[in-house]
Design an enzyme around this catalytic site. Structure first.
Site, short mmCIF file in Angstrom:
data_model
loop_
_atom_site.label_atom_id
_atom_site.label_comp_id
_atom_site.label_asym_id
_atom_site.label_seq_id
_atom_site.Cartn_x
_atom_site.Cartn_y
_atom_site.Cartn_z
N HIS A 165 0.83 -1.21 0.00
CA HIS A 165 0.00 0.00 0.00
C HIS A 165 0.86 1.25 0.00
O HIS A 165 2.05 1.20 0.29
CB HIS A 165 -0.96 0.03 1.20
CG HIS A 165 -0.29 0.08 2.54
ND1 HIS A 165 0.03 -1.06 3.27
CD2 HIS A 165 0.14 1.11 3.31
CE1 HIS A 165 0.60 -0.71 4.40
NE2 HIS A 165 0.69 0.61 4.46
N HIS A 186 3.91 7.11 3.80
CA HIS A 186 4.88 6.02 3.62
C HIS A 186 4.43 5.08 2.51
O HIS A 186 3.30 5.15 2.03
CB HIS A 186 5.11 5.25 4.93
CG HIS A 186 3.93 4.46 5.45
ND1 HIS A 186 3.06 4.95 6.38
CD2 HIS A 186 3.48 3.21 5.15
CE1 HIS A 186 2.13 4.03 6.65
NE2 HIS A 186 2.36 2.97 5.91
N GLU A 193 7.85 0.95 4.92
CA GLU A 193 7.39 -0.13 5.78
C GLU A 193 7.61 -1.45 5.06
O GLU A 193 7.44 -1.54 3.84
CB GLU A 193 5.88 0.07 6.06
CG GLU A 193 5.28 -0.97 7.00
CD GLU A 193 3.78 -0.74 7.26
OE1 GLU A 193 3.16 0.07 6.53
OE2 GLU A 193 3.24 -1.37 8.19
#
Lengths: 134, 134
Positions: free
Chosen positions: A7, A79, A130
Site C-alpha cells: 500500500h 509512507h 514499511e
C-alpha cells in the site's frame, strides 16, 4: 527481496473529507473506517485493482502522524509498504548493510494483522518505508 | 473512475545512490536510466510484481522537481499515478466537480508515451496526483 507494493499511505486530518475525495471525486472503492487504537490512527482503505491506498487519520493525543500533519496540514503521502516473504531475514539483511530500522528492531503487528517494520527515511531516499510479511 | 496504481514517483538528487538502495539494499528489479528531456527528468523504474516505483532525478536547469528537492534534500515521494480509461472524460468529470488540473488542462505525453494530466495537490489530500490513460 521486496515483493508487491502492499500500500501507499496518505495521512489526512479529516477522514470524511478524504473519503469524499477518493469515493466521489475519483470514483474509487472505499472501505469502512476502522479505529486502530494500538497504532494511534484510524484507517480507510482505497481498494485499487492492483494495490491499496491506506488513508490514515490521527487517533488519540499520541498519534504517530500528528507531527507529519502539523508540517503538512493538507495531508500528504506518509509512507510506502513493500511485502517481504520473511520479515526477520529481511531485517537482518538490511541491518547487515547498515540500514536503520525504526524502534527496537522487533516486528510489530500492523494494521493488517501481519508483522511489520519501518525503515529509516534517511536510508531510503527520504521515504518512510514499511516492510510487511506477505 | 480511477483504476490501477500505475506508479509511485520518488524524487532523488543522486540517481546512482538511489539505484543502489533499491537494487542492492532492497533487492528489487531496476531498469536502465533514461533521460526524458521533454520532462526535465531522468527516470529509472523499479519493477515490482504489481506496480512500479519511478525514480526521478533532475535533468537540466528548469527541471520541475528542483524545488521539491530543495525542500527535501534527501529525496521523497513526489506523486502517485492512477490509470484511467479515458483521460478526457476523467478530466471533464473532475473539472465539473471543481477539482483543479495543473497547467492548461490539455493532456501531455508522459514518460510512458501515454497522455497524462496532473491534479492539484490541494484538492487531493496534499498529494500530487497524476492520471495516465491506460
Amino acid at each position: 527481496m521486496i515483493g508487491r507494493l502492499n500500500h501507499v499511505a496518505i495521512a489526512v486530518s479529516d477522514m470524511e473529507a478524504a473519503v469524499a475525495v477518493y469515493r466521489d471525486t475519483l470514483g474509487a472503492d472505499v472501505s469502512e473506517k476502522v479505529a486502530q487504537p494500538d497504532h494511534g490512527v484510524s484507517t480507510v482503505f482505497i481498494n485499487l485493482p492492483n494495490t491499496k491506498i491506506e488513508l490514515l487519520e490521527p487517533l488519540g493525543e499520541n498519534s504517530p502522524i500528528l507531527k507529519f500533519l502539523e508540517k503538512n496540514p493538507s495531508g500528504g503521502i506518509h509512507h510506502v509498504c513493500y511485502e517481504v516473504e520473511d520479515i526477520l531475514a529481511a531485517r537482518d539483511k538490511l541491518l547487515a548493510q547498515g540500514a536503520r530500522v525504526i524502534g527496537d528492531g522487533e516486528p510489530k503487528i500492523g494494521a493488517h494483522g501481519k508483522p511489520v517494520l519501518f525503515l529509516h527515511p534517511k536510508d531510503f531516499l527520504g521515504t518512510l518505508t514499511e516492510l510487511e510479511q506477505a
